[in-house]
Design an enzyme around this catalytic site. Structure first.
Site, PDB file in Angstrom:
ATOM      1  N   SER A 146       0.844  -1.327   0.045  1.00  0.00           N
ATOM      2  CA  SER A 146       0.066   0.012  -0.094  1.00  0.00           C
ATOM      3  C   SER A 146       0.858   1.309   0.176  1.00  0.00           C
ATOM      4  O   SER A 146       2.123   1.321   0.261  1.00  0.00           O
ATOM      5  CB  SER A 146      -0.903  -0.221   1.222  1.00  0.00           C
ATOM      6  N   TYR A 159      -2.951  -0.388  10.591  1.00  0.00           N
ATOM      7  CA  TYR A 159      -2.822  -0.904   9.393  1.00  0.00           C
ATOM      8  C   TYR A 159      -1.474  -0.433   8.796  1.00  0.00           C
ATOM      9  O   TYR A 159      -0.801  -1.158   7.920  1.00  0.00           O
ATOM     10  CB  TYR A 159      -3.913   0.038   8.740  1.00  0.00           C
TER      11      TYR A 159
END
Length: 255
Positions: A146, A159
């Site tokens: 990501s 996260y």
């Protein structure tokens, strides 16, 4: 010659978390390039529907539900694919979840769930697949990282921790398994309009901020990840390993 280096005909690909969103878009792209695609997730009905979409478009798809956060289930699931579908050439570790809260208020249960789903699954399924790929001397593993592997935002520190770890696990896998002919790379999506991001997509203030922050000035479309996945799965990238390819509209390259 030029197109053949992107041809995935005769190859079997497992894509985790592929019942919807980014995983399904990548699976559809790999199938369109000729791969036999195995869809994985926990919702069998959702996987069957996704497989039907791929088959309706002329591709090959098989639904294979198992829990990627369970080491035994991951090993048994990969073994079943090897036995029932074919030798696994391509693995895309895509399964992931998001939870948002101020870090000081974050629940322990949510922390562990994020780490199990986003990080442990990459280790479990990646190791299981590699054990079959190593004797054959070839394989392609793609871990979905990501932009949050590099950047951070408020309320998503766990996260960010998980995706930063996936980036480094990708490099570690590449270092360990390169001598066996296994290439391991990552794809780092930017901000894509998916089910997981629906609250942000519907937030007018966030969308306005994002479009100003992103050089290409918009949310990403999930189908725009297919090209990167095909490239990293195909012979076109046979001398690429330990790399994270950011598909983010320029977010990580600008201030």
């Amino acid at each position: 010659m030029t197109l053949s280096i992107f041809d995935l005909s005769g190859r079997t690909a497992l894509v985790t978390g592929s019942g919807q969103g980014i995983g399904l878009a990548i699976a559809r792209g790999l199938a369109a390039a000729g791969a036999r695609v195995v869809l994985n997730g926990r919702d069998a009905a959702k996987l069957d529907k996704a497989a039907g979409l791929i088959r309706a478009a002329g591709g090959e798809a098989v639904a294979m539900p198992f829990d990627v956060t369970d080491a035994t289930a991951a090993r048994e699931g990969v073994a079943r694919i090897e036995h029932e579908v074919g030798p696994l050439t391509i693995l895309v570790n895509n399964a992931g979840i998001q939870r948002r809260a101020p870090l000081e208020d974050f629940a322990d249960e949510d922390w562990h769930q994020i780490i199990h789903t986003n990080l442990d699954s990459v280790y479990y399924v990646g190791q299981a697949a590699a054990r079959h790929m190593i004797p054959r001397g070839y394989g392609k593993i793609i871990n979905i990282c990501s932009v949050i592997s590099e950047l951070a935002r408020p309320t998503i520190a766990p996260y960010a921790a998980s995706k930063g770890a996936v980036k480094m696990l990708t490099k570690g896998m590449a270092a360990d398994w390169g001598r066996h002919g296994i290439r391991v790379n990552g794809i780092g999506p930017g901000f894509f309009a998916t089910e997981m991001n629906s609250a942000l997509v519907e937030n007018a203030d966030f969308t306005a901020w994002l479009t100003k922050r992103t050089p290409l000035g918009r949310w990403g479309k999930v189908e725009e990840l297919a090209g990167a996945a095909i490239y990293l799965s195909a012979p076109s990238s046979d001398f690429v390993t330990g790399h994270v390819l950011y598909v983010d509209g320029g977010v990580t390259g600008s201030l």
